[in-house]
Design a protein around this motif. Structure first.
Motif, mmCIF file in Angstrom:
data_model
loop_
_atom_site.group_PDB
_atom_site.id
_atom_site.type_symbol
_atom_site.label_atom_id
_atom_site.label_comp_id
_atom_site.label_asym_id
_atom_site.label_seq_id
_atom_site.Cartn_x
_atom_site.Cartn_y
_atom_site.Cartn_z
ATOM 1 N N ASN A 161 0.809 -1.226 0.000
ATOM 2 C CA ASN A 161 0.000 0.000 0.000
ATOM 3 C C ASN A 161 0.838 1.270 0.000
ATOM 4 O O ASN A 161 0.372 2.336 0.431
ATOM 5 N N SER A 162 2.075 1.196 -0.476
ATOM 6 C CA SER A 162 2.878 2.400 -0.624
ATOM 7 C C SER A 162 2.509 3.123 -1.918
ATOM 8 O O SER A 162 2.188 2.492 -2.928
ATOM 9 N N ALA A 163 2.570 4.450 -1.895
ATOM 10 C CA ALA A 163 2.349 5.231 -3.112
ATOM 11 C C ALA A 163 3.509 5.093 -4.086
ATOM 12 O O ALA A 163 3.365 5.389 -5.276
ATOM 13 N N ALA A 164 4.663 4.632 -3.596
ATOM 14 C CA ALA A 164 5.857 4.422 -4.435
ATOM 15 C C ALA A 164 6.130 5.640 -5.311
ATOM 16 O O ALA A 164 6.445 5.512 -6.495
ATOM 17 N N LYS A 165 6.060 6.803 -4.696
ATOM 18 C CA LYS A 165 6.183 8.058 -5.443
ATOM 19 C C LYS A 165 7.470 8.150 -6.254
ATOM 20 O O LYS A 165 7.462 8.511 -7.436
ATOM 21 N N ARG A 166 8.587 7.781 -5.642
ATOM 22 C CA ARG A 166 9.875 7.986 -6.312
ATOM 23 C C ARG A 166 10.066 7.023 -7.483
ATOM 24 O O ARG A 166 10.611 7.408 -8.524
ATOM 25 N N LEU A 199 2.594 10.342 -6.695
ATOM 26 C CA LEU A 199 1.783 11.090 -5.735
ATOM 27 C C LEU A 199 2.609 11.527 -4.532
ATOM 28 O O LEU A 199 3.196 10.704 -3.832
ATOM 29 N N ASP A 200 2.650 12.841 -4.293
ATOM 30 C CA ASP A 200 3.326 13.374 -3.108
ATOM 31 C C ASP A 200 2.403 14.363 -2.415
ATOM 32 O O ASP A 200 1.230 14.500 -2.785
ATOM 33 N N VAL A 201 2.932 15.059 -1.417
ATOM 34 C CA VAL A 201 2.074 15.944 -0.639
ATOM 35 C C VAL A 201 1.478 17.050 -1.496
ATOM 36 O O VAL A 201 0.307 17.436 -1.329
#
Length: 254
Positions: A161-166, A199-201
């Protein structure tokens, strides 16, 4: 805004921010330093890995990583010695330290020697309209050689369930066919339609303001929710809207 108006608004913001001017203030500038495929993808992967926190510091430390590898990342990965890895001892970016950096170099060599390179690993498990399972499989391969447990936190797993943004950002750089010259688009075996927004802040807050995401956390479920909405706007190139969401958040304080 209704669906049509929102699409038009976001399309305008993509045009505004998906320009060469974007590169100067973004870590995507690091892979742009190179012309060889392997140099580009290694530089991109390493700089994306440390892409959290202050953007100026991210870019500065990404350049430092390249300097420590003699500005020849693929050659360094494939031919490094233990003495070469000792040169990395001065490196630190927040919680990513020299030991993490050294392991990443060793793991990348394993990937190029035994798995036909980064593109082949990510392409091997891709599914229709999602790279999330592929990212999870990549993490398994990345840590198949001996490593410190602490280093695992620097590669996210969407199956947890991580957004894995990087990693999603790195994949955007490598895969997206960008006629504006920001994203490099050097990987041809993965469809841009399968990409997810990093997806980030900033992008998360904007997405909620626009009604694209209802989930409060920036996690894997929020990414899946955003995927559905962005694919309604453009099923072929959904992550182009990252430029709109990020630009609205960072440059306009939307």
């Amino acid at each position: 805004m209704n669906h049509s108006d929102l699409k038009s608004f976001l399309d305008e913001k993509v045009i505004q921010y998906n320009t060469l001017d974007f590169i100067a203030s973004d870590p995507v500038q690091i892979p742009h330093l190179f012309s060889q495929k392997e140099d580009i993808e290694i530089a991109g992967f390493l700089s994306a890995t440390i892409a959290w926190g202050n953007r100026t510091m991210i870019i500065r430390n990404s350049h430092k990583m390249m300097d420590l590898m003699g500005n020849a990342p693929y050659d360094f990965v494939m031919s490094h010695t233990e003495e070469d890895l000792e040169r990395l001892e001065s490196f630190v970016h927040r919680t990513y330290n020299a030991q993490d950096f050294a392991f990443f170099i060793k793991s990348l060599r394993n990937i190029y020697q035994n798995h036909n390179g980064l593109e082949a690993v990510f392409a091997s498990k891709q599914e229709f309209q999602t790279m999330q399972q592929s990212i999870s499989e990549f993490k398994k391969i990345f840590f198949e050689i001996p490593h410190q447990y602490r280093t695992q936190k620097h590669v996210s797993d969407p199956m947890n369930n991580s957004a894995a943004k990087r990693i999603n950002m790195f994949l955007r750089w490598m895969v997206r066919q960008d006629n504006k010259g920001v994203d490099l688009g050097i990987w041809k075996t993965i469809s841009p339609a399968s990409l997810s927004c990093p997806l980030d802040v900033h992008s998360g807050n904007v997405a909620r303001r626009l009604g694209l995401v209802t989930r409060k956390q920036n996690d894997g479920k929020a990414v899946a929710e955003l995927d559905i909405k962005l694919r309604e706007f453009d099923s072929i190139d959904p992550v182009k809207y990252d430029f709109a969401l990020f630009g609205l958040g960072v440059f306009e304080g939307f």
